[in-house]
Design a protein around this motif. Sequence first.
Motif, mmCIF file in Angstrom:
data_model
loop_
_atom_site.group_PDB
_atom_site.id
_atom_site.type_symbol
_atom_site.label_atom_id
_atom_site.label_comp_id
_atom_site.label_asym_id
_atom_site.label_seq_id
_atom_site.Cartn_x
_atom_site.Cartn_y
_atom_site.Cartn_z
ATOM 1 N N GLY A 296 11.504 -34.905 76.942
ATOM 2 C CA GLY A 296 11.250 -36.264 76.489
ATOM 3 C C GLY A 296 12.513 -36.996 76.093
ATOM 4 N N ARG A 297 13.431 -36.295 75.435
ATOM 5 C CA ARG A 297 14.697 -36.918 75.034
ATOM 6 C C ARG A 297 15.453 -37.435 76.240
ATOM 7 N NH1 ARG A 297 16.451 -37.627 69.471
ATOM 8 N NH2 ARG A 297 15.224 -36.151 68.216
ATOM 9 N N VAL A 298 15.441 -36.669 77.308
ATOM 10 C CA VAL A 298 16.115 -37.096 78.532
ATOM 11 C C VAL A 298 15.406 -38.317 79.121
ATOM 12 C CG1 VAL A 298 16.730 -36.437 80.888
ATOM 13 C CG2 VAL A 298 16.972 -34.783 79.023
ATOM 14 N N ALA A 299 14.074 -38.275 79.116
ATOM 15 C CA ALA A 299 13.297 -39.349 79.723
ATOM 16 C C ALA A 299 13.484 -40.688 79.017
ATOM 17 C CB ALA A 299 11.813 -38.973 79.735
ATOM 18 N N VAL A 300 13.743 -40.680 77.695
ATOM 19 C CA VAL A 300 13.859 -41.940 76.948
ATOM 20 C C VAL A 300 15.311 -42.334 76.693
ATOM 21 C CG1 VAL A 300 11.639 -41.497 75.831
ATOM 22 C CG2 VAL A 300 13.760 -40.881 74.643
ATOM 23 N N GLN A 301 16.234 -41.651 77.301
ATOM 24 C CA GLN A 301 17.646 -41.940 77.059
ATOM 25 C C GLN A 301 17.986 -43.396 77.354
ATOM 26 O OE1 GLN A 301 20.060 -39.774 75.765
ATOM 27 N NE2 GLN A 301 21.188 -41.700 75.607
ATOM 28 N N PHE A 302 17.348 -43.966 78.367
ATOM 29 C CA PHE A 302 17.647 -45.357 78.718
ATOM 30 C C PHE A 302 17.260 -46.318 77.597
ATOM 31 C CE2 PHE A 302 13.229 -45.064 79.837
ATOM 32 C CZ PHE A 302 12.707 -46.342 79.786
ATOM 33 N N LEU A 303 16.289 -45.956 76.759
ATOM 34 C CA LEU A 303 15.930 -46.779 75.612
ATOM 35 C C LEU A 303 16.918 -46.595 74.464
ATOM 36 C CD1 LEU A 303 12.047 -46.213 75.594
ATOM 37 C CD2 LEU A 303 13.259 -48.269 76.353
ATOM 38 N N ASP A 304 17.457 -45.399 74.340
ATOM 39 C CA ASP A 304 18.443 -45.140 73.289
ATOM 40 C C ASP A 304 19.690 -45.996 73.460
ATOM 41 O OD1 ASP A 304 16.822 -43.205 72.137
ATOM 42 O OD2 ASP A 304 17.728 -41.566 73.267
ATOM 43 N N ASN A 305 19.955 -46.402 74.691
ATOM 44 C CA ASN A 305 21.178 -47.156 74.980
ATOM 45 C C ASN A 305 21.050 -48.653 74.719
ATOM 46 O OD1 ASN A 305 22.393 -44.760 75.836
ATOM 47 N ND2 ASN A 305 21.716 -45.041 77.963
ATOM 48 N N ILE A 306 19.847 -49.105 74.323
ATOM 49 C CA ILE A 306 19.622 -50.531 74.081
ATOM 50 C C ILE A 306 19.990 -50.874 72.634
ATOM 51 C CG2 ILE A 306 17.882 -52.363 73.991
ATOM 52 C CD1 ILE A 306 16.287 -50.769 76.059
ATOM 53 N N GLY A 307 20.638 -51.987 72.450
ATOM 54 C CA GLY A 307 20.984 -52.425 71.101
ATOM 55 C C GLY A 307 21.056 -53.934 71.042
ATOM 56 N N PRO A 308 21.040 -54.505 69.836
ATOM 57 C CA PRO A 308 20.875 -53.792 68.564
ATOM 58 C C PRO A 308 19.452 -53.296 68.354
ATOM 59 C CG PRO A 308 20.913 -56.151 68.185
ATOM 60 C CD PRO A 308 21.221 -55.962 69.638
ATOM 61 N N THR A 309 19.312 -52.277 67.495
ATOM 62 C CA THR A 309 18.025 -51.685 67.155
ATOM 63 C C THR A 309 17.826 -51.765 65.644
ATOM 64 O OG1 THR A 309 18.294 -50.116 68.982
ATOM 65 C CG2 THR A 309 16.592 -49.628 67.355
ATOM 66 N N LEU A 310 16.637 -52.147 65.221
ATOM 67 C CA LEU A 310 16.343 -52.239 63.798
ATOM 68 C C LEU A 310 16.026 -50.873 63.203
ATOM 69 C CD1 LEU A 310 14.138 -55.471 63.831
ATOM 70 C CD2 LEU A 310 16.541 -55.271 63.165
ATOM 71 N N ARG A 311 15.308 -50.045 63.953
ATOM 72 C CA ARG A 311 15.016 -48.682 63.502
ATOM 73 C C ARG A 311 14.520 -47.858 64.683
ATOM 74 N NH1 ARG A 311 9.151 -48.814 60.379
ATOM 75 N NH2 ARG A 311 8.284 -50.641 61.455
#
Length: 496
Positions: A296-311
């Motif tokens: 799952g961590r690999v699958a959502v990596q593209f979301l981790d790269n989006i910013g800014p993030t509030l939480r």
Amino acid sequence: MHYVSFALLALPFAIGLSIGKRFDKLIDCLERSLSPHESIVLPGDLGFSNDTVRFSTLNAPTFRAVSRVSNEHDIRVSINCARLTATHFLVTGTGHGTYSGFGELQNGLEIYIGNLDGIKVDPKANVMTIGSATLFKDVISSLYNVGKNVPTGSSPCVGMVGATLGAGIGRLQGLYGLILDSLLSVRIMLPNTTVVEVSHHSNPELFWGIRGAGFNFGVILSATYRIYDEVPNGLHFSADYEFPISSAKPFYQALKDEAANMPAPLCITTSLTWNSSHNAPTLKVNAAYAGPESEGRVAVQFLDNIGPTLRRNYTTVPWDQLLSYTLFSGGDESVLECRVSSGKREVLSAAFNEVDVDAHVSMTEQFNDMVTRYPQMRASDNGLYFCATQVVRRYPKKSTAYPWRQAIGHYTWGIVYDDDSSTDATIDNLPKRMRATISRTAGTDGLNTYVGFSNGDEPLRALFSQENLSRLAALKKVYDPRGLFNAYHPLPTFYP
């Protein structure tokens, strides 16, 4: 337990009109014909308000009586009494159906089947049969307890059968297809009140029509589904993000880039709502992965790269707890409580085959404009279902009456009017403008809408496709030529 169902939970079956003395004849008919243990509930009686409460008070039907039934015989009696006295009626389980045409049903009969919520599971045969008012959350719990699962929706209190007959969009569709793709058979009471089995092998043409337009052809009495082995250890990885709307463009760009490569176990849902702490709308995103955290961590990596993030928040939970953990719910079981009434609310929707980033950003800005300029609209929400579609697309386009298998996502707008005077027109027509912004750039031939998210103002081709309407009309002519089941997106008997 009882296993009686109907064509689409919370959708109406309208037959004639109900006024004055005719309604008295209806009560007489029910009193004479219902089983002794069944009850007729009238306005002012204990339980009438609870039995008739609906998800939305906008365009809601009204009733002079409720027929509380718990078996097939008494459902048939209630329908026949309504038919004989020319009374509009509505069969109701969960009360979640929204449709602008409901307001045309006034002083009618509600046939209440909320207690018909049984579930039978045969784990060895991978088969489940459910009752008409069975909720998603109860299906999830029952199957999880025996190491099984099945596609379901993301709202715990929606009826499974009703969702199935429209299509059934959900988090596991990349693995197993739409909910209707797991439907093996139904027993249906036709408009002439005969009961037949419908499946791939028995009445196959009707089975085609039921899966996408099932509310047009009769009352489903039971529904049987194929079920599946749970993912290893029954654990699902869930990642939540909250973004300011300034992150909308990189978010939608990430979806566009990821669309062709989404792994089958992944589903992304969003909720764009007013956030009083920030005095602005924020975009909450849930990415649920049916599998271990490492994948799952690999699958959502593209979301981790989006910013800014509030939480952000990451967790791994059993499947039967997933709904209480998404979108920062933190395991709050009150999320699973079924609060039906949601005030003056309407729903609009649009499916899309491709992501036009600028259009999605423009729609987000329009939502911001609506809740900023019109504070009475701040209970509204915009949701997105962006789930993997591998198995959905594996089925031939013409295999079911549901036509939008090529869609990669579905938007919904839950428009809540917190005062009595506001309407679409008084808020600059922003709800329909947001829908049009998406549909114009969706890579579709006009508006495409999943009927389960429909408003009631859509043309039939937007719900069933131009291609399917002639075939559906032919079915309507065979099974319901008098239009007894015509109160919810009725099909014609001839087309064009």
